[in-house]
Design a protein around this motif. Sequence first.
Motif, mmCIF file in Angstrom:
data_model
loop_
_atom_site.group_PDB
_atom_site.id
_atom_site.type_symbol
_atom_site.label_atom_id
_atom_site.label_comp_id
_atom_site.label_asym_id
_atom_site.label_seq_id
_atom_site.Cartn_x
_atom_site.Cartn_y
_atom_site.Cartn_z
ATOM 1 N N SER A 153 19.151 7.442 6.823
ATOM 2 C CA SER A 153 17.790 6.982 6.548
ATOM 3 C C SER A 153 16.780 7.779 7.374
ATOM 4 N N LYS A 155 12.732 7.913 8.130
ATOM 5 C CA LYS A 155 11.462 7.200 7.973
ATOM 6 C C LYS A 155 10.377 7.893 8.786
ATOM 7 N N THR A 156 9.154 7.808 8.321
ATOM 8 C CA THR A 156 8.039 8.463 8.995
ATOM 9 C C THR A 156 6.759 7.687 8.753
ATOM 10 N N SER A 163 5.207 13.291 8.900
ATOM 11 C CA SER A 163 6.078 13.458 7.731
ATOM 12 C C SER A 163 6.576 14.896 7.626
ATOM 13 N N THR A 191 10.886 8.328 3.661
ATOM 14 C CA THR A 191 10.098 7.172 3.232
ATOM 15 C C THR A 191 9.113 6.747 4.315
ATOM 16 N N SER A 192 8.062 6.060 3.896
ATOM 17 C CA SER A 192 7.051 5.588 4.847
ATOM 18 C C SER A 192 6.383 4.330 4.320
ATOM 19 N N GLU A 193 5.788 3.592 5.254
ATOM 20 C CA GLU A 193 4.996 2.414 4.923
ATOM 21 C C GLU A 193 3.515 2.783 4.909
ATOM 22 N N ASP A 198 2.059 -0.686 8.587
ATOM 23 C CA ASP A 198 3.251 -0.125 9.223
ATOM 24 C C ASP A 198 3.346 -0.602 10.669
ATOM 25 N N ARG A 335 19.756 6.178 11.537
ATOM 26 C CA ARG A 335 18.398 5.772 11.156
ATOM 27 C C ARG A 335 17.440 6.605 12.001
ATOM 28 N N ARG A 337 13.587 8.213 12.775
ATOM 29 C CA ARG A 337 12.174 7.868 12.614
ATOM 30 C C ARG A 337 11.300 8.935 13.268
#
Length: 465
Positions: A153, A155-156, A163, A191-193, A198, A335, A337
Amino acid sequence: MILLLLFLAITQFSNADEPFDVRKHLATVTRYADSKDISANSFVSSEIPDQCTPIHLNLVARHGTRAPTKKKIRELDALDAHLEVLVRDAKEHKQYSEKIPSWLAGWRSPWKGKVTGGELITEGEDELYHLGIRVRERFPDLFNEEYHPDVYSIKTTQVPRASASAVAFGMGLFNERGKLGPGRHRAFAVTSESRASDIVLRFHDCCQSYKAFRKSQEPNVNKLKEPLLNEITHELVRQYGLNFTNQDVSSLWFLCKQEASLLNITNQACSLFSPSEVSLLEWTDDLELFILKGYGDTLNYRMGVPLLEDVVQSMEQAIKAKEEGYATGIYEKARMRFAHAETLLPFSCLIGLFLEESEFERIQREESLELPPKPPKNRNWRGSNVAPFAGNNMLILYSCQSDNSSKYFVQVLHNERPIALPGCHGSSFCPFEIFKDKIAAPHLKHDYNMLCNVIEQKQKDSAST
């Protein structure tokens, strides 16, 4: 001035075999490669027993080296214009014009005319790309699976430099694992919020209590810096015959950091400051970092509880997968980030990094800590170490086959090196139960919404008085 000269003499004497390198003293503008050798004290890491195997990796990383933001470009434009006036005025007085450094005559900001800023630059891409390669090489058993976004996974935040850093890292991590182009790249998901919601990676942006706290503290930080800026400004005026203001000196220090870090230029703005002045200016940056983003207030880091909760939860899921014998390829192994200094710093504080054991016990009791000591005293809290460009924390979860009561352990790597965990008796290899119960749990009892809602926080404070 006498104090500055005395400190310079001490510094030169104690580091006679190691020339002063300004690039290692640029606070959070320090390049990753320059920061990796920075350490306040030597630490012998715990050995990983042979019977222990890594089963999950958590990564929290800052974006790589970036260009100045639009706000800072405007500050350098203002410096550009003011220096032109100062140089012109000094040249009218011959005795002063002879003191002016040659580079200042006709100097123009390298970013003059730019209307955008803050983007990841080539050097920043390189930092994350090679970090990805090293992570895979260091933990081959974790990255031997066929890629799937549920297994690896990434995430950014929605900020482009973060990103872009995630993409550069992924290109290194999955290098030669695909069929795209001569480099045999492969596509992977990032993926990102939404920025507005966030709370895992941009909790500082969503926390109204923190925004109010920071705004209230900034005048105090400036007041703490002022005496030192006054002293250095006075010295530069005397030395170069230019009528610098404190704002000029602050902007010149920022220019020094940008030139040294982004352009590898150390003989212009940085040359205006002696090594002792650089060390003291670095300390003022570290002071600001400590007060507004670090251990200076519990809110600074406790607003990061959603991130800590996410990390602990991912470890528990990995343990469950191990205990229940999940087939490979259907559970998460890493995971990863990618975010900002405002994310990495609070997370480092939440797990108690850069503290003595007595200090760790104080933050567990929600007591405040003393400010980082002024040079020439040593300090653990240095922005050039705790959050340089591409700075990172990796938490590796190990499964160990032994007769001990604990089967699972956590190793924390800061900038790829084992680091002491004061909450685990100074070890870098901590039983998962201790990590969860002693390090994480005291923070996880706090609720993000209660911490960050200004009205609710005021009601809570009123009720306690």
